[in-house]
Design a protein around this motif. Structure first.
Motif, PDB file in Angstrom:
ATOM      1  N   ALA A  15       0.824  -1.212   0.000  1.00  0.00           N
ATOM      2  CA  ALA A  15       0.000   0.000   0.000  1.00  0.00           C
ATOM      3  C   ALA A  15       0.855   1.258   0.000  1.00  0.00           C
ATOM      4  CB  ALA A  15      -0.920   0.003   1.224  1.00  0.00           C
ATOM      5  N   ASP A  16       0.359   2.269  -0.677  1.00  0.00           N
ATOM      6  CA  ASP A  16       0.973   3.593  -0.676  1.00  0.00           C
ATOM      7  C   ASP A  16       0.647   4.235   0.672  1.00  0.00           C
ATOM      8  OD1 ASP A  16       1.661   6.255  -1.040  1.00  0.00           O
ATOM      9  OD2 ASP A  16       0.404   6.531  -2.815  1.00  0.00           O
ATOM     10  N   SER A  17       1.666   4.555   1.452  1.00  0.00           N
ATOM     11  CA  SER A  17       1.446   5.114   2.786  1.00  0.00           C
ATOM     12  C   SER A  17       0.746   6.464   2.742  1.00  0.00           C
ATOM     13  CB  SER A  17       2.765   5.223   3.551  1.00  0.00           C
ATOM     14  OG  SER A  17       3.243   3.920   3.831  1.00  0.00           O
ATOM     15  N   ALA A  18       0.819   7.160   1.629  1.00  0.00           N
ATOM     16  CA  ALA A  18       0.072   8.418   1.495  1.00  0.00           C
ATOM     17  C   ALA A  18      -1.422   8.142   1.622  1.00  0.00           C
ATOM     18  CB  ALA A  18       0.388   9.094   0.168  1.00  0.00           C
ATOM     19  N   SER A  19      -1.898   7.055   1.020  1.00  0.00           N
ATOM     20  CA  SER A  19      -3.323   6.733   1.120  1.00  0.00           C
ATOM     21  C   SER A  19      -3.675   6.316   2.550  1.00  0.00           C
ATOM     22  CB  SER A  19      -3.721   5.654   0.116  1.00  0.00           C
ATOM     23  OG  SER A  19      -3.078   4.436   0.408  1.00  0.00           O
ATOM     24  N   LEU A  20      -2.763   5.656   3.246  1.00  0.00           N
ATOM     25  CA  LEU A  20      -3.002   5.296   4.651  1.00  0.00           C
ATOM     26  C   LEU A  20      -3.079   6.555   5.512  1.00  0.00           C
ATOM     27  CD1 LEU A  20      -0.543   2.266   5.093  1.00  0.00           C
ATOM     28  CD2 LEU A  20      -2.901   2.261   4.230  1.00  0.00           C
ATOM     29  N   ALA A  21      -2.209   7.517   5.230  1.00  0.00           N
ATOM     30  CA  ALA A  21      -2.221   8.780   5.983  1.00  0.00           C
ATOM     31  C   ALA A  21      -3.508   9.554   5.710  1.00  0.00           C
ATOM     32  CB  ALA A  21      -0.996   9.621   5.627  1.00  0.00           C
ATOM     33  N   GLU A  22      -3.955   9.559   4.465  1.00  0.00           N
ATOM     34  CA  GLU A  22      -5.198  10.257   4.127  1.00  0.00           C
ATOM     35  C   GLU A  22      -6.389   9.623   4.840  1.00  0.00           C
ATOM     36  OE1 GLU A  22      -4.892   9.960  -0.106  1.00  0.00           O
ATOM     37  OE2 GLU A  22      -3.635  11.755  -0.263  1.00  0.00           O
ATOM     38  N   ARG A  23      -6.416   8.289   4.904  1.00  0.00           N
ATOM     39  CA  ARG A  23      -7.489   7.595   5.620  1.00  0.00           C
ATOM     40  C   ARG A  23      -7.412   7.912   7.118  1.00  0.00           C
ATOM     41  NH1 ARG A  23     -11.955   6.664   7.243  1.00  0.00           N
ATOM     42  NH2 ARG A  23     -12.429   4.692   8.211  1.00  0.00           N
ATOM     43  N   THR A  24      -6.206   7.954   7.652  1.00  0.00           N
ATOM     44  CA  THR A  24      -6.019   8.294   9.066  1.00  0.00           C
ATOM     45  C   THR A  24      -6.525   9.696   9.349  1.00  0.00           C
ATOM     46  OG1 THR A  24      -4.118   6.817   9.216  1.00  0.00           O
ATOM     47  CG2 THR A  24      -4.302   8.529  10.904  1.00  0.00           C
ATOM     48  N   LEU A  25      -6.233  10.612   8.454  1.00  0.00           N
ATOM     49  CA  LEU A  25      -6.699  11.993   8.615  1.00  0.00           C
ATOM     50  C   LEU A  25      -8.226  12.052   8.664  1.00  0.00           C
ATOM     51  CD1 LEU A  25      -5.761  14.885   8.925  1.00  0.00           C
ATOM     52  CD2 LEU A  25      -5.727  15.067   6.435  1.00  0.00           C
ATOM     53  N   GLU A  26      -8.898  11.233   7.862  1.00  0.00           N
ATOM     54  CA  GLU A  26     -10.360  11.158   7.916  1.00  0.00           C
ATOM     55  C   GLU A  26     -10.832  10.718   9.302  1.00  0.00           C
ATOM     56  OE1 GLU A  26     -11.841   8.570   4.854  1.00  0.00           O
ATOM     57  OE2 GLU A  26     -10.787   9.669   3.276  1.00  0.00           O
ATOM     58  N   LEU A  27     -10.159   9.711   9.873  1.00  0.00           N
ATOM     59  CA  LEU A  27     -10.519   9.226  11.209  1.00  0.00           C
ATOM     60  C   LEU A  27     -10.335  10.321  12.257  1.00  0.00           C
ATOM     61  CD1 LEU A  27      -8.785   5.717  11.059  1.00  0.00           C
ATOM     62  CD2 LEU A  27     -11.253   6.172  10.938  1.00  0.00           C
ATOM     63  N   VAL A  28      -9.226  11.047  12.139  1.00  0.00           N
ATOM     64  CA  VAL A  28      -8.929  12.122  13.085  1.00  0.00           C
ATOM     65  C   VAL A  28      -9.979  13.228  12.960  1.00  0.00           C
ATOM     66  CG1 VAL A  28      -7.256  13.954  13.605  1.00  0.00           C
ATOM     67  CG2 VAL A  28      -6.470  11.597  13.244  1.00  0.00           C
ATOM     68  N   ARG A  29     -10.316  13.580  11.744  1.00  0.00           N
ATOM     69  CA  ARG A  29     -11.339  14.618  11.525  1.00  0.00           C
ATOM     70  C   ARG A  29     -12.703  14.158  12.045  1.00  0.00           C
ATOM     71  NH1 ARG A  29      -9.288  16.274   5.515  1.00  0.00           N
ATOM     72  NH2 ARG A  29      -7.744  17.812   6.172  1.00  0.00           N
ATOM     73  N   ASP A  30     -13.030  12.883  11.803  1.00  0.00           N
ATOM     74  CA  ASP A  30     -14.304  12.347  12.296  1.00  0.00           C
ATOM     75  C   ASP A  30     -14.368  12.360  13.817  1.00  0.00           C
ATOM     76  OD1 ASP A  30     -15.100  11.926   9.690  1.00  0.00           O
ATOM     77  OD2 ASP A  30     -14.792   9.739   9.741  1.00  0.00           O
ATOM     78  N   ALA A  31     -13.203  12.294  14.468  1.00  0.00           N
ATOM     79  CA  ALA A  31     -13.139  12.352  15.932  1.00  0.00           C
ATOM     80  C   ALA A  31     -13.195  13.793  16.444  1.00  0.00           C
ATOM     81  CB  ALA A  31     -11.873  11.658  16.432  1.00  0.00           C
ATOM     82  N   GLY A  32     -13.224  14.763  15.514  1.00  0.00           N
ATOM     83  CA  GLY A  32     -13.382  16.158  15.899  1.00  0.00           C
ATOM     84  C   GLY A  32     -12.102  16.948  16.053  1.00  0.00           C
ATOM     85  N   TYR A  33     -11.021  16.475  15.435  1.00  0.00           N
ATOM     86  CA  TYR A  33      -9.729  17.145  15.578  1.00  0.00           C
ATOM     87  C   TYR A  33      -9.158  17.584  14.237  1.00  0.00           C
ATOM     88  CZ  TYR A  33      -9.948  15.188  20.238  1.00  0.00           C
ATOM     89  OH  TYR A  33     -10.346  14.865  21.503  1.00  0.00           O
ATOM     90  N   ALA A  34      -8.278  18.571  14.293  1.00  0.00           N
ATOM     91  CA  ALA A  34      -7.547  19.061  13.128  1.00  0.00           C
ATOM     92  C   ALA A  34      -6.081  19.218  13.518  1.00  0.00           C
ATOM     93  CB  ALA A  34      -8.116  20.400  12.663  1.00  0.00           C
ATOM     94  N   ILE A  35      -5.217  19.166  12.528  1.00  0.00           N
ATOM     95  CA  ILE A  35      -3.768  19.251  12.775  1.00  0.00           C
ATOM     96  C   ILE A  35      -3.361  20.693  13.045  1.00  0.00           C
ATOM     97  CG2 ILE A  35      -1.483  18.966  11.733  1.00  0.00           C
ATOM     98  CD1 ILE A  35      -2.680  16.608  10.143  1.00  0.00           C
ATOM     99  N   GLU A  36      -2.621  20.868  14.105  1.00  0.00           N
ATOM    100  CA  GLU A  36      -1.987  22.151  14.423  1.00  0.00           C
ATOM    101  C   GLU A  36      -0.588  22.170  13.809  1.00  0.00           C
ATOM    102  OE1 GLU A  36      -1.960  25.944  16.012  1.00  0.00           O
ATOM    103  OE2 GLU A  36      -3.643  24.563  16.097  1.00  0.00           O
ATOM    104  N   ASN A  37       0.218  21.153  14.147  1.00  0.00           N
ATOM    105  CA  ASN A  37       1.532  21.029  13.519  1.00  0.00           C
ATOM    106  C   ASN A  37       2.067  19.614  13.654  1.00  0.00           C
ATOM    107  OD1 ASN A  37       2.248  21.641  16.397  1.00  0.00           O
ATOM    108  ND2 ASN A  37       4.328  21.491  15.574  1.00  0.00           N
ATOM    109  N   VAL A  38       3.072  19.309  12.841  1.00  0.00           N
ATOM    110  CA  VAL A  38       3.714  17.995  12.781  1.00  0.00           C
ATOM    111  C   VAL A  38       5.224  18.215  12.783  1.00  0.00           C
ATOM    112  CG1 VAL A  38       4.051  15.919  11.363  1.00  0.00           C
ATOM    113  CG2 VAL A  38       1.807  17.040  11.419  1.00  0.00           C
TER     114      VAL A  38
END
Length: 157
Positions: free
Chosen positions: A71-94
């Motif tokens: 699997a392309d890890s970019a697609s895994l990260a995008e799916r993870t971001l969906e989970l994080v957003r669904d949990a009510g959070y957004a990225i401040e910084n990395v």
């Protein structure tokens, strides 16, 4: 605000393309793993999941599940971001540190930073990617593996 820490390590493996932070490094030996073994994005994924208290990368993308093979890890990260957003959070910084004796990563850091930011849907000013060596110590120091550590700060969306 929520903080998460992620870590990943993979050994080098023949016949693979090295991918770090979503950037392919042609001519370099790749890392062995079930997916594309992108230690940068894997560490970021674990940090995102940890900050949102959603488990870890193995929970969502198990290495014994054939759908994640190569699997392309970019697609895994995008799916993870969906989970994080669904949990009510957004990225401040990395913030990511790549630990490797080889290859020399300095010429690729800005590309990894920009690509990681694009995958996560944030500005490049919200992402830091740095590199260091392991001073010749252990598997990484012998040039047998690459690791990455990531810290993510989330805020309520």
């Amino acid at each position: 605000m929520r903080i998460g820490i992620g870590y990943d390590i993979h050994r080098f493996g023949p016949g693979r393309t090295l991918v770090l932070g979503g950037v392919a490094l042609p001519g370099e030996t790749g890392l062995a793993g079930h997916s594309d073994a992108d230690v940068v994005l894997h560490a970021v994924i674990d940090a995102l999941l940890g900050a949102a208290a959603l488990g870890d990368i193995g929970t969502h993308f198990p290495s014994d599940d054939p759908q994640w093979k190569d699997a392309d890890s970019a697609s895994l990260a995008e799916r993870t971001l969906e989970l994080v957003r669904d949990a009510g959070y957004a990225i401040e910084n990395v913030d990511v540190t790549v630990i490797a004796e080889k290859p020399r990563l300095a010429p690729h850091l800005e590309g990894m930073r920009g690509r990681t930011a694009a995958i996560l849907g944030v500005s490049a000013v919200d992402v830091s990617v740095k590199a260091t060596t392991n001073e010749g110590i252990g598997d990484i120091g012998r040039g047998e593996a690459i690791a990455a550590v990531a810290v993510v700060l989330l805020h309520q969306a």
